[in-house]
Write an enzyme that holds these catalytic residues in place. Sequence first.
Site, PDB file in Angstrom:
ATOM      1  N   HIS A   1      28.017   0.729  17.281  1.00  0.00           N
ATOM      2  CA  HIS A   1      29.316   0.105  17.011  1.00  0.00           C
ATOM      3  C   HIS A   1      29.215  -0.687  15.705  1.00  0.00           C
ATOM      4  CE1 HIS A   1      30.973   0.488  21.254  1.00  0.00           C
ATOM      5  NE2 HIS A   1      29.669   0.679  21.470  1.00  0.00           N
TER       6      HIS A   1
ATOM      7  N   HIS B   1      25.872   9.339  24.795  1.00  0.00           N
ATOM      8  CA  HIS B   1      25.519   9.992  23.531  1.00  0.00           C
ATOM      9  C   HIS B   1      25.328   8.831  22.568  1.00  0.00           C
ATOM     10  CE1 HIS B   1      26.300  13.372  20.378  1.00  0.00           C
ATOM     11  NE2 HIS B   1      25.919  12.266  19.729  1.00  0.00           N
TER      12      HIS B   1
ATOM     13  N   HIS C   1      25.229   5.956  20.068  1.00  0.00           N
ATOM     14  CA  HIS C   1      26.214   5.566  19.065  1.00  0.00           C
ATOM     15  C   HIS C   1      26.024   4.100  18.729  1.00  0.00           C
ATOM     16  CE1 HIS C   1      27.934   4.945  23.069  1.00  0.00           C
ATOM     17  NE2 HIS C   1      28.545   3.897  22.553  1.00  0.00           N
TER      18      HIS C   1
ATOM     19  N   CYS D   1      30.053  14.801  21.691  1.00  0.00           N
ATOM     20  CA  CYS D   1      29.793  16.176  21.217  1.00  0.00           C
ATOM     21  C   CYS D   1      31.105  16.932  21.041  1.00  0.00           C
ATOM     22  CB  CYS D   1      28.884  16.930  22.196  1.00  0.00           C
ATOM     23  SG  CYS D   1      27.158  16.425  22.132  1.00  0.00           S
TER      24      CYS D   1
ATOM     25  N   HIS E   1      22.733  15.419  20.086  1.00  0.00           N
ATOM     26  CA  HIS E   1      23.006  14.757  21.363  1.00  0.00           C
ATOM     27  C   HIS E   1      21.723  14.091  21.874  1.00  0.00           C
ATOM     28  CE1 HIS E   1      24.944  13.990  25.250  1.00  0.00           C
ATOM     29  NE2 HIS E   1      23.762  14.267  25.763  1.00  0.00           N
TER      30      HIS E   1
ATOM     31  N   CYS F   1      29.952  16.446  26.939  1.00  0.00           N
ATOM     32  CA  CYS F   1      29.838  15.101  26.347  1.00  0.00           C
ATOM     33  C   CYS F   1      31.041  14.832  25.436  1.00  0.00           C
ATOM     34  CB  CYS F   1      28.537  15.019  25.559  1.00  0.00           C
ATOM     35  SG  CYS F   1      28.425  13.591  24.476  1.00  0.00           S
TER      36      CYS F   1
ATOM     37  N   ASN G   1      24.557  -0.239  22.662  1.00  0.00           N
ATOM     38  CA  ASN G   1      24.375  -0.513  24.090  1.00  0.00           C
ATOM     39  C   ASN G   1      23.488   0.574  24.679  1.00  0.00           C
ATOM     40  OD1 ASN G   1      26.155  -2.739  24.049  1.00  0.00           O
ATOM     41  ND2 ASN G   1      27.907  -1.354  24.153  1.00  0.00           N
TER      42      ASN G   1
HETATM   43  P1  AMP Z   1      29.407   2.010  25.064  1.00  0.00           P
HETATM   44  O1  AMP Z   1      28.855   3.282  25.687  1.00  0.00           O
HETATM   45  O2  AMP Z   1      29.333   0.824  25.950  1.00  0.00           O
HETATM   46  O3  AMP Z   1      28.795   1.711  23.725  1.00  0.00           O
HETATM   47  O4  AMP Z   1      30.955   2.245  24.816  1.00  0.00           O
HETATM   48  C1  AMP Z   1      31.486   3.493  24.422  1.00  0.00           C
HETATM   49  C2  AMP Z   1      32.623   3.257  23.465  1.00  0.00           C
HETATM   50  O5  AMP Z   1      33.204   4.535  23.184  1.00  0.00           O
HETATM   51  C3  AMP Z   1      33.739   2.357  23.985  1.00  0.00           C
HETATM   52  O6  AMP Z   1      33.922   1.270  23.077  1.00  0.00           O
HETATM   53  C4  AMP Z   1      34.960   3.284  24.039  1.00  0.00           C
HETATM   54  O7  AMP Z   1      36.159   2.630  23.684  1.00  0.00           O
HETATM   55  C5  AMP Z   1      34.593   4.366  23.037  1.00  0.00           C
HETATM   56  N1  AMP Z   1      35.203   5.671  23.291  1.00  0.00           N
HETATM   57  C6  AMP Z   1      35.245   6.358  24.458  1.00  0.00           C
HETATM   58  N2  AMP Z   1      35.885   7.533  24.288  1.00  0.00           N
HETATM   59  C7  AMP Z   1      36.252   7.589  22.982  1.00  0.00           C
HETATM   60  C8  AMP Z   1      36.950   8.544  22.194  1.00  0.00           C
HETATM   61  N3  AMP Z   1      37.413   9.687  22.714  1.00  0.00           N
HETATM   62  N4  AMP Z   1      37.149   8.274  20.886  1.00  0.00           N
HETATM   63  C9  AMP Z   1      36.699   7.116  20.357  1.00  0.00           C
HETATM   64  N5  AMP Z   1      36.033   6.181  21.048  1.00  0.00           N
HETATM   65  C10 AMP Z   1      35.816   6.400  22.344  1.00  0.00           C
HETATM   66 ZN    ZN Z   2      26.793  14.395  23.087  1.00  0.00          ZN
END
Ligand code: AMP
Ligand code: ZN
Length: 119
Positions: free
Chosen positions: A108, A104, A106, A13, A52, A10, A93
């Site tokens: 925003h 995982h 999160h 993670c 996770h 992940c 989302n």
């Molecule tokens: P969502 O799953 O739709 O909420 O979007 C996942 C978010 O994670 C997106 O806005 C990506 O730009 C962001 N993202 C993906 N990989 C990374 C990373 N390595 N570091 C920071 N943000 C990330």
């Molecule tokens: Zn994870």
Amino acid sequence: MSAEAGNRDCVFCRIIRGEIPSNIIYRDAEVVAFPDINPVTPVHILIVPVKHIPSLAELSDADSPLVGRMVRVANELARRQGIAPKGYRLTINSGADAGQIVYHLHMHLMGGRHLEWKH
Ligand code: AMP
Ligand code: ZN
């Protein structure tokens, strides 16, 4: 592997374990926060539980305080980033129709400009 040890592949993670570089701007035992790699607003930070949990759909009753902590951390970071007075948005989302791409959990934190609603 316990949930706390994280998921091997992940991306979040791996950031939490320091295997992928990221500018971690907040960390406690339960929650970390780092900038979104592809920001869509002047302030775009991800608030991520250390545990996770793939998505909102997998939350258990025991995770309720954790979600509260994520919101409180987001509020504090909005204050520190200077966007709290003018307002900001918290978004989670969940699933394909919402465009979830990282499985995982999160949140925003977005702000720093006027945000359109809705789409
Ligand atoms: P969502 O799953 O739709 O909420 O979007 C996942 C978010 O994670 C997106 O806005 C990506 O730009 C962001 N993202 C993906 N990989 C990374 C990373 N390595 N570091 C920071 N943000 C990330
Ligand atoms: Zn994870």
